[in-house]
Scaffold this active site. Structure first.
Site, short mmCIF file in Angstrom:
data_model
loop_
_atom_site.label_atom_id
_atom_site.label_comp_id
_atom_site.label_asym_id
_atom_site.label_seq_id
_atom_site.Cartn_x
_atom_site.Cartn_y
_atom_site.Cartn_z
N LYS A 40 -30.01 37.68 92.19
CA LYS A 40 -30.04 36.44 92.98
C LYS A 40 -28.61 35.98 93.27
CE LYS A 40 -30.21 32.11 92.15
NZ LYS A 40 -29.33 31.72 93.27
N GLU A 50 -21.29 35.14 81.38
CA GLU A 50 -19.86 34.99 81.67
C GLU A 50 -19.70 33.62 82.31
OE1 GLU A 50 -16.78 34.51 83.49
OE2 GLU A 50 -17.07 36.29 84.74
N CYS A 107 -13.16 31.87 87.66
CA CYS A 107 -13.46 31.52 86.26
C CYS A 107 -12.25 31.75 85.37
CB CYS A 107 -14.66 32.31 85.78
SG CYS A 107 -14.52 34.07 86.08
N GLU A 146 -13.19 22.39 83.33
CA GLU A 146 -12.98 23.29 84.46
C GLU A 146 -12.99 22.50 85.77
OE1 GLU A 146 -16.07 26.34 85.26
OE2 GLU A 146 -14.43 27.78 85.14
P1 NAI Z 1 -24.02 27.36 88.87
O1 NAI Z 1 -23.72 27.76 87.49
O2 NAI Z 1 -25.08 26.35 89.13
O3 NAI Z 1 -24.39 28.62 89.76
C1 NAI Z 1 -24.30 29.97 89.37
C2 NAI Z 1 -25.61 30.69 89.69
O4 NAI Z 1 -26.65 30.19 88.86
C3 NAI Z 1 -26.10 30.50 91.12
O5 NAI Z 1 -26.68 31.69 91.60
C4 NAI Z 1 -27.18 29.45 90.95
O6 NAI Z 1 -28.14 29.50 91.97
C5 NAI Z 1 -27.78 29.85 89.63
N1 NAI Z 1 -28.52 28.80 88.94
C6 NAI Z 1 -28.33 27.46 89.00
N2 NAI Z 1 -29.24 26.83 88.24
C7 NAI Z 1 -30.03 27.77 87.70
C8 NAI Z 1 -31.15 27.74 86.81
N3 NAI Z 1 -31.65 26.60 86.37
N4 NAI Z 1 -31.70 28.91 86.44
C9 NAI Z 1 -31.21 30.07 86.88
N5 NAI Z 1 -30.17 30.17 87.73
C10 NAI Z 1 -29.58 29.03 88.13
O7 NAI Z 1 -22.71 26.87 89.53
P2 NAI Z 1 -22.59 25.89 90.81
O8 NAI Z 1 -23.55 24.75 90.74
O9 NAI Z 1 -22.64 26.71 92.00
O10 NAI Z 1 -21.16 25.30 90.58
C11 NAI Z 1 -21.00 24.19 89.68
C12 NAI Z 1 -19.73 24.33 88.92
O11 NAI Z 1 -19.84 25.43 88.05
C13 NAI Z 1 -18.51 24.63 89.75
O12 NAI Z 1 -17.95 23.48 90.26
C14 NAI Z 1 -17.62 25.30 88.76
O13 NAI Z 1 -16.94 24.35 88.02
C15 NAI Z 1 -18.59 26.04 87.87
N6 NAI Z 1 -18.71 27.46 88.22
C16 NAI Z 1 -18.10 28.34 87.41
C17 NAI Z 1 -18.16 29.68 87.70
C18 NAI Z 1 -17.49 30.67 86.84
O14 NAI Z 1 -17.49 31.85 87.15
N7 NAI Z 1 -16.92 30.24 85.74
C19 NAI Z 1 -18.84 30.19 88.90
C20 NAI Z 1 -19.49 29.17 89.67
C21 NAI Z 1 -19.39 27.85 89.33
#
Ligand code: NAI
Ligand code: MG
Length: 487
Positions: free
Chosen positions: A182, A257, A291, A390
């Protein structure tokens, strides 16, 4: 902007070897952050579509050719996919830049080759995953088999939408698993395109499925689905924690991760020109939506004022620009929401007592776009929120330290432990500091280097498990012990 060169076709789900609509018929728009305009419609998977994809992956694992295939054949197919990705670097790079806002220099010259690198590297592992013969008792012939886990659910973020396909799918597939992936809702286009290339490379139907959709719907359905054996996730710590709890019900294996607040430590004895470049590349590469970004710059007291002055001057020159321009090195943040969040963090920093030494503002390009200037926050205390949490944008928090022990204490005093950087000419210091840093990766006199062959993953609240390198294959295989009675 030149994003109208050729239209992007609507995105469909790739399930069981076919491009299909969502069962509900629902679609959503994916946006170009540099122009604030929609790119195309993309199918929005619901729980029903996830179920269809998981069933296809399950069938491909239980009765399809993929896990039973000669490893050399799997190797050939995955290698071919690596070649196809390289051959489509231009197209993939453009799609990624349109969808995510990152400079085309990054998406075409770095990200696309990295995805290819993953498939080429892990293709080689398909023929090299071996068990052991373990002579524990003469009355038995005892050996181990290294077997695929089954159906892997990969959930990936928007910051490296195509690289993450390589990081997750390549080792999982090489080991003989089947995959449902996904992509993040904001950036689905390259994963969907790579799934088409995978079919062209000869992956059998159902082996690699991609379902675009919301995390709270499609992601959640995948984590709950009893037909999924393992979840490999990259994203926020908050969602990682939620996934860990939800996955407990079906006892899924996990690779997580998560976030980071990585220290980049500049000692006074470093090559300061190199450190200056490393400090800026460490945070502004990928707009800081990385990240592993070196988002806390720790600078030794004796050089602090000069270094921060040079850093601010250099950062102020890094103006955001059209990401489709090959010379661009600072693109648009992925969404308006992310931009607001990042600008909010600058305000928080100022309220906490930091000084904006460079940038700090939104700066549209050609009157549009969710661009934020390369920002330096000076005089940050390690206990401030801008040092602990972050930010995920082009905002660097600069912190002063005195000597090795203080550097280590400050570097480790955060909840995260993903990556770190050390700048020094003193080899002993570099080795000692590398040992003492609580981080999954240490770069010495470098920052942000990655290779398919080098494991990557964090400690503490940055998660657990490894992407890449030989270690990542442990995440996608289990060991079966066989005792054969000889008496
Ligand atoms: P997120 O953690 O919500 O998104 C990452 C993935 O998880 C996306 O594919 C999303 O659709 C999925 N996801 C979200 N809720 C889920 C659930 N309940 N069950 C399963 N999958 C789920 O990150 P988001 O909302 O895009 O960004 C929010 C903050 O997270 C950013 O501002 C940033 O600070 C952080 N972030 C950190 C990342 C990293 O690699 N460390 C990558 C992306 C975001
Ligand atoms: Mg988009």
């Amino acid at each position: 902007m030149t994003d109208t060169l050729s239209p992007v076709k609507p995105g469909k789900l790739i399930i069981n070897g076919e491009a299909v609509d969502a069962a509900s018929g629902r679609t959503y728009s994916t946006w170009n952050p540099a122009t604030e305009s929609p790119i195309c419609e993309v199918a929005e998977a619901g729980a029903e579509d996830v179920d269809r994809a998981v069933r296809a992956a399950r069938a491909a694992f239980e009765s399809g050719p993929w896990p039973k295939m000669k490893p050399a054949e799997r190797q050939r197919i995955l290698f071919r996919l690596g070649d196809l990705i390289l051959a489509h670097a231009e197209e993939l790079g453009r799609l990624e830049t349109l969808d995510n806002g990152k400079p085309i220099f990054e998406s075409k010259m770095i990200d696309a080759p990295m995805v290819a690198n993953c498939f080429h590297y892990f293709a080689g592992w398909a023929t090299k995953l071996a068990g052991d013969t373990l002579p524990v008792n003469p009355a038995f012939f005892t050996y181990t088999l290294r077997e695929p886990i089954g159906v892997v659910g990969a959930i990936i973020p928007w910051n490296f939408p195509m690289i993450m396909v390589g990081w997750k799918a390549a080792p999982a597939l090489a080991a003989g698993n089947t995959v449902v992936l996904k992509p993040a809702e904001l950036t689905p286009l390259t994963a969907l395109r790579i799934a088409e290339l995978a079919l062209e490379a000869g992956l059998p139907p159902g082996v690699f499925n991609v379902v675009s959709g919301k995390g709270s719907v499609a992601g959640e359905a995948m984590v709950k689905h009893p037909g999924v054996d393992k979840i490999s996730f990259t994203g926020s710590t908050e969602v990682g924690r939620h996934i860990m709890k939800t996955a407990a019900d079906t006892m899924k294996r996990l690779t997580l991760e998560l976030g980071g607040k990585s220290p980049n430590i500049v000692f006074a004895d470093a090559d300061l020109d190199a450190a200056l470049k490393g400090a800026t590349a460490g945070i502004f590469y990928g707009k800081g939506e990385v990240c592993a970004a070196g988002s806390r710059l720790l600078v030794e007291s004796s050089i602090y004022d000069d270094f921060v002055a040079r850093l601010s001057e250099r950062s102020a020159k890094m103006a955001p620009s059209d990401p489709l321009d090959p010379k661009s090195r600072l693109g648009a943040l992925v969404s308006e929401g992310q931009m607001q969040k990042v600008l909010g963090w600058v305000e928080t920093g100022v309220k906490e007592g930091a000084r904006v030494a460079a940038g700090g503002k939104r700066q549209p390009v050609n009157g549009k776009g969710w661009f934020v200037q390369a920002t330096v926050l000076d005089g940050v205390d390690n206990q401030m929120r801008v040092a602990q949490e972050e930010i995920f944008g082009p905002v660097l928090a600069v912190i002063r330290f005195d000597g090795v022990d203080d550097a280590i204490a400050k570097a480790n005093d955060v909840p995260y432990g993903l990556a770190s950087g050390v700048w020094t000419r003193d080899v002993k210091k570099a080795l000692n500091v590398s040992r003492r840093l609580q981080a999954g990766t240490v770069w010495v006199n470098a920052y942000n280097f990655y290779d398919a062959g080098m494991p990557f993953g964090g400690v503490k609240q940055s998660g657990f498990g490894k992407d890449l390198g030989p270690d990542s294959l442990n995440e996608y295989t289990h060991t079966k012990s066989v005792w054969m009675n000889l008496e």
